[in-house]
Write a protein that holds these residues in place. Sequence first.
Motif, mmCIF file in Angstrom:
data_model
loop_
_atom_site.group_PDB
_atom_site.id
_atom_site.type_symbol
_atom_site.label_atom_id
_atom_site.label_comp_id
_atom_site.label_asym_id
_atom_site.label_seq_id
_atom_site.Cartn_x
_atom_site.Cartn_y
_atom_site.Cartn_z
ATOM 1 N N ALA A 153 -2.815 50.853 28.833
ATOM 2 C CA ALA A 153 -1.546 50.467 28.210
ATOM 3 C C ALA A 153 -0.408 50.408 29.218
ATOM 4 N N ASN A 154 -0.617 50.989 30.399
ATOM 5 C CA ASN A 154 0.385 50.856 31.465
ATOM 6 C C ASN A 154 0.544 49.402 31.912
ATOM 7 N N MET A 155 -0.401 48.549 31.523
ATOM 8 C CA MET A 155 -0.351 47.142 31.901
ATOM 9 C C MET A 155 0.340 46.284 30.830
ATOM 10 N N SER A 156 0.820 46.904 29.769
ATOM 11 C CA SER A 156 1.373 46.168 28.635
ATOM 12 C C SER A 156 2.502 45.225 29.029
ATOM 13 N N GLU A 157 3.490 45.740 29.749
ATOM 14 C CA GLU A 157 4.632 44.908 30.126
ATOM 15 C C GLU A 157 4.202 43.743 31.020
ATOM 16 N N MET A 158 3.253 44.014 31.906
ATOM 17 C CA MET A 158 2.749 42.965 32.788
ATOM 18 C C MET A 158 2.065 41.870 31.977
#
Length: 239
Positions: A153-158
Amino acid sequence: MKRIRNVVIGGIQSKIFNLILITVILLSAGNIGISMYQNKVLSDLTTQAGQKQQETITEATDVVMDNVVDQTLERTNKTEAGIANKMFAEAASRVEYLADYAQKLFADPDNYPPAAYAGPDPDTDGKWTVKVIYAEGVDPSDPAIRSRIGLLANMSEMMISLGPAYNASAIYIALPEGVHLTASDMASDWFRDGEVRNYDPRTRIWYQEAEEQGDLIFTDGEKDALTGSYCIECAKPVY
């Protein structure tokens, strides 16, 4: 005897005059015949020349048009091929970038605190969001699964940024446990009879071919599981 313009003709003179008159008439008739024949020949030659000229023009026009059509098709094919090549190159670059980032997350998970995530929300239709979908039988409360989803989920903004920028219909990441983390501007389509429907990414062509090849792949095409539209997908496995 005959008097013609004060000239008296008779006897031998009359015969000579008649002979001359007949000769003149015959010559005139011959000249008229020859003239008509020449006009006919000239008309036929003109008609034939016109027909040949028209045939030549038509043949030349056909050749020119064929060349124009061939050149236009060649330019069109090159243009379309260039556009398609650029589109595939951009898709591959995007997937490579996401895969590299996911690789870094899994290589050193302790340096990345778990990020918040949620399932689809119908109120977010038309807005790019990230949602989690589970295959049937997956336990969303499993600590190991929650930890892996929180890491990804750390990749959500990307994912939200890349999707609209590259005119993609969706960007997603799948876990071998049967978890689907997807970014798109569609949410209500994930519901059936008021409940979030199950979805197993492991059954999809893009997942299976990427797993089999062990590298970046493009599918031949399949129907999108959400919209039903025909699409080509790009995927890469992360180990």
